[in-house]
Design a protein around this motif. Structure first.
Motif, PDB file in Angstrom:
ATOM      1  N   ARG A 105       0.859  -1.189   0.000  1.00 28.54           N
ATOM      2  CA  ARG A 105       0.000   0.000   0.000  1.00 28.54           C
ATOM      3  C   ARG A 105       0.887   1.228   0.000  1.00 28.54           C
ATOM      4  N   PHE A 106       0.535   2.202  -0.841  1.00 29.86           N
ATOM      5  CA  PHE A 106       1.364   3.388  -1.001  1.00 29.86           C
ATOM      6  C   PHE A 106       0.464   4.612  -1.125  1.00 29.86           C
ATOM      7  N   VAL A 107       0.731   5.631  -0.306  1.00 27.27           N
ATOM      8  CA  VAL A 107       0.018   6.907  -0.426  1.00 27.27           C
ATOM      9  C   VAL A 107       0.835   7.795  -1.354  1.00 27.27           C
ATOM     10  N   PRO A 108       0.317   8.111  -2.539  1.00 22.90           N
ATOM     11  CA  PRO A 108       1.127   8.781  -3.558  1.00 22.90           C
ATOM     12  C   PRO A 108       1.377  10.249  -3.255  1.00 22.90           C
ATOM     13  N   GLY A 109       2.477  10.739  -3.803  1.00 23.81           N
ATOM     14  CA  GLY A 109       2.791  12.154  -3.772  1.00 23.81           C
ATOM     15  C   GLY A 109       2.613  12.753  -5.156  1.00 23.81           C
ATOM     16  N   PRO A 110       3.259  13.896  -5.409  1.00 16.36           N
ATOM     17  CA  PRO A 110       3.058  14.580  -6.699  1.00 16.36           C
ATOM     18  C   PRO A 110       3.805  13.949  -7.873  1.00 16.36           C
ATOM     19  N   ALA A 111       4.813  13.118  -7.611  1.00 15.98           N
ATOM     20  CA  ALA A 111       5.608  12.554  -8.700  1.00 15.98           C
ATOM     21  C   ALA A 111       4.867  11.400  -9.365  1.00 15.98           C
ATOM     22  N   ALA A 112       5.024  11.282 -10.684  1.00 19.42           N
ATOM     23  CA  ALA A 112       4.419  10.173 -11.423  1.00 19.42           C
ATOM     24  C   ALA A 112       5.055   8.859 -10.985  1.00 19.42           C
ATOM     25  N   ILE A 113       4.254   7.800 -10.991  1.00 20.89           N
ATOM     26  CA  ILE A 113       4.687   6.488 -10.526  1.00 20.89           C
ATOM     27  C   ILE A 113       4.655   5.517 -11.701  1.00 20.89           C
ATOM     28  N   PRO A 114       5.763   4.831 -11.988  1.00 24.10           N
ATOM     29  CA  PRO A 114       5.734   3.832 -13.066  1.00 24.10           C
ATOM     30  C   PRO A 114       5.032   2.559 -12.591  1.00 24.10           C
ATOM     31  N   LEU A 115       3.984   2.149 -13.286  1.00 27.58           N
ATOM     32  CA  LEU A 115       3.267   0.928 -12.936  1.00 27.58           C
ATOM     33  C   LEU A 115       3.940  -0.241 -13.659  1.00 27.58           C
ATOM     34  N   LEU A 116       4.989  -0.755 -13.033  1.00 28.10           N
ATOM     35  CA  LEU A 116       5.837  -1.765 -13.645  1.00 28.10           C
ATOM     36  C   LEU A 116       5.027  -2.936 -14.166  1.00 28.10           C
ATOM     37  N   ALA A 117       5.371  -3.394 -15.359  1.00 23.05           N
ATOM     38  CA  ALA A 117       4.571  -4.397 -16.051  1.00 23.05           C
ATOM     39  C   ALA A 117       4.561  -5.743 -15.342  1.00 23.05           C
ATOM     40  N   ARG A 118       5.559  -6.033 -14.508  1.00 24.48           N
ATOM     41  CA  ARG A 118       5.606  -7.343 -13.851  1.00 24.48           C
ATOM     42  C   ARG A 118       4.689  -7.410 -12.627  1.00 24.48           C
ATOM     43  N   ARG A 119       4.102  -6.293 -12.250  1.00 29.92           N
ATOM     44  CA  ARG A 119       3.203  -6.272 -11.103  1.00 29.92           C
ATOM     45  C   ARG A 119       1.785  -5.941 -11.552  1.00 29.92           C
ATOM     46  N   ARG A 120       0.826  -6.202 -10.673  1.00 33.73           N
ATOM     47  CA  ARG A 120      -0.548  -5.769 -10.879  1.00 33.73           C
ATOM     48  C   ARG A 120      -0.825  -4.615  -9.927  1.00 33.73           C
ATOM     49  N   TRP A 121      -1.753  -3.763 -10.325  1.00 38.42           N
ATOM     50  CA  TRP A 121      -1.973  -2.519  -9.592  1.00 38.42           C
ATOM     51  C   TRP A 121      -3.455  -2.223  -9.418  1.00 38.42           C
ATOM     52  N   LEU A 122      -3.783  -1.622  -8.282  1.00 39.79           N
ATOM     53  CA  LEU A 122      -5.108  -1.083  -8.025  1.00 39.79           C
ATOM     54  C   LEU A 122      -4.947   0.341  -7.524  1.00 39.79           C
ATOM     55  N   SER A 123      -5.442   1.276  -8.299  1.00 44.86           N
ATOM     56  CA  SER A 123      -5.306   2.693  -7.961  1.00 44.86           C
ATOM     57  C   SER A 123      -6.642   3.261  -7.497  1.00 44.86           C
ATOM     58  N   VAL A 124      -6.661   3.808  -6.305  1.00 40.50           N
ATOM     59  CA  VAL A 124      -7.820   4.535  -5.788  1.00 40.50           C
ATOM     60  C   VAL A 124      -7.558   6.005  -6.092  1.00 40.50           C
ATOM     61  N   VAL A 125      -8.341   6.587  -6.992  1.00 39.94           N
ATOM     62  CA  VAL A 125      -7.942   7.862  -7.588  1.00 39.94           C
ATOM     63  C   VAL A 125      -8.346   9.100  -6.785  1.00 39.94           C
ATOM     64  N   GLY A 126      -9.108   8.933  -5.698  1.00 40.63           N
ATOM     65  CA  GLY A 126      -9.565  10.096  -4.951  1.00 40.63           C
ATOM     66  C   GLY A 126     -10.854  10.666  -5.525  1.00 40.63           C
ATOM     67  N   SER A 127     -11.237  11.829  -5.052  1.00 36.59           N
ATOM     68  CA  SER A 127     -12.533  12.402  -5.409  1.00 36.59           C
ATOM     69  C   SER A 127     -12.385  13.763  -6.076  1.00 36.59           C
ATOM     70  N   VAL A 128     -13.146  13.942  -7.152  1.00 34.75           N
ATOM     71  CA  VAL A 128     -13.227  15.253  -7.787  1.00 34.75           C
ATOM     72  C   VAL A 128     -13.986  16.231  -6.893  1.00 34.75           C
TER      73      VAL A 128
END
Length: 245
Positions: A167-190
């Protein structure tokens, strides 16, 4: 292709307009809207019509629990949400209610899954709050990258085999979603962020570079809050968007 992922607009026109403009300025070529277009905010009809226009232009749109409650029931929600949804239901004309009711629970684009809550039981509206919630999603789905909303706080989960989930709380920098892993992104609220920041939240995913950026768009929060109060909606809803909680 750069895809802007938006969720939980909640009838907040000012935030929605700001995010669409920010996404287009960042180079978004396609939009995905992950539900909860209505509820809480004072401009539900405008937000539905704007979403319909995005869909007609090729956007992916799925249904959220507040959208679902327009045609079903808000009985399982807290009192504030029920009051807002009753008001919203009365404000929406038939075609808008029909549009919301016909939205799918999930959508797939190549190796990407879009869902409002999480993928194991989309109709249950389960929250992804911890790694065990993300694990249930990973075990029930096959997509390499998934995007969801519902929680109103940006977060990123990753796994190699649905065994260990990080689990990772993202900051302002872009994150590479490495192809060897699977990802679930909770994008927040508009329209109603709950991470202590009032700026509208959204994500931008580059399907070529595999980079994911969690972005914010400042907007006229005071105007949106004033509309909530003028509509006679619970004052707490105005306070929440002002505070980002």
């Amino acid at each position: 292709m750069k895809i802007a992922i938006l969720s939980d607009i909640h009838g907040n026109r000012e935030a929605y307009e700001a995010v669409i403009a920010a996404a287009e300025a960042a180079g978004a070529e396609r939009f995905a809207v992950l539900g909860d277009i209505v509820g809480y905010g004072a401009d539900p009809e405008w937000c539905v019509e704007r979403t319909r226009a995005l869909a007609e232009a090729g956007a992916i749109v799925v249904r959220g629990n507040h959208d679902d409650a327009i045609a079903t029931s808000a009985s399982g929600m807290n009192e504030t949400a029920r009051i807002a949804l009753d008001w919203t239901r009365n404000m929406l004309p038939g075609p808008s209610r029909l549009f919301l009711s016909r939205l799918p629970l999930t959508a797939v684009l190549d190796d990407i899954l879009f869902v409002h809550a999480e993928g194991s039981r989309p109709e249950r509206w389960n929250y992804v709050l911890e790694t065990e919630d993300a694990r249930a999603h990973f075990e029930a789905t096959a997509a390499r990258v998934s995007f969801c909303g519902h929680v109103h706080k940006p977060c990123l989960y990753g796994t190699l085999d649905a065994g260990k989930v990080t689990r990772f709380v993202p900051g302002p920098a872009a994150i590479p979603l490495l192809a060897r892993r699977r990802w679930l992104s909770v994008v927040g609220s508009v329209g109603q962020p709950r991470d202590g920041r009032p700026e509208a939240a959204f994500a931008l995913y580059d399907t070529d570079s595999l980079d994911l950026a969690f972005l914010r768009a400042p907007y006229d929060v005071e105007a949106a809050a004033a509309k909530i109060l003028a509509a006679g909606l619970p004052p707490r809803l105005a306070d929440r968007i002002m505070e980002g909680r």
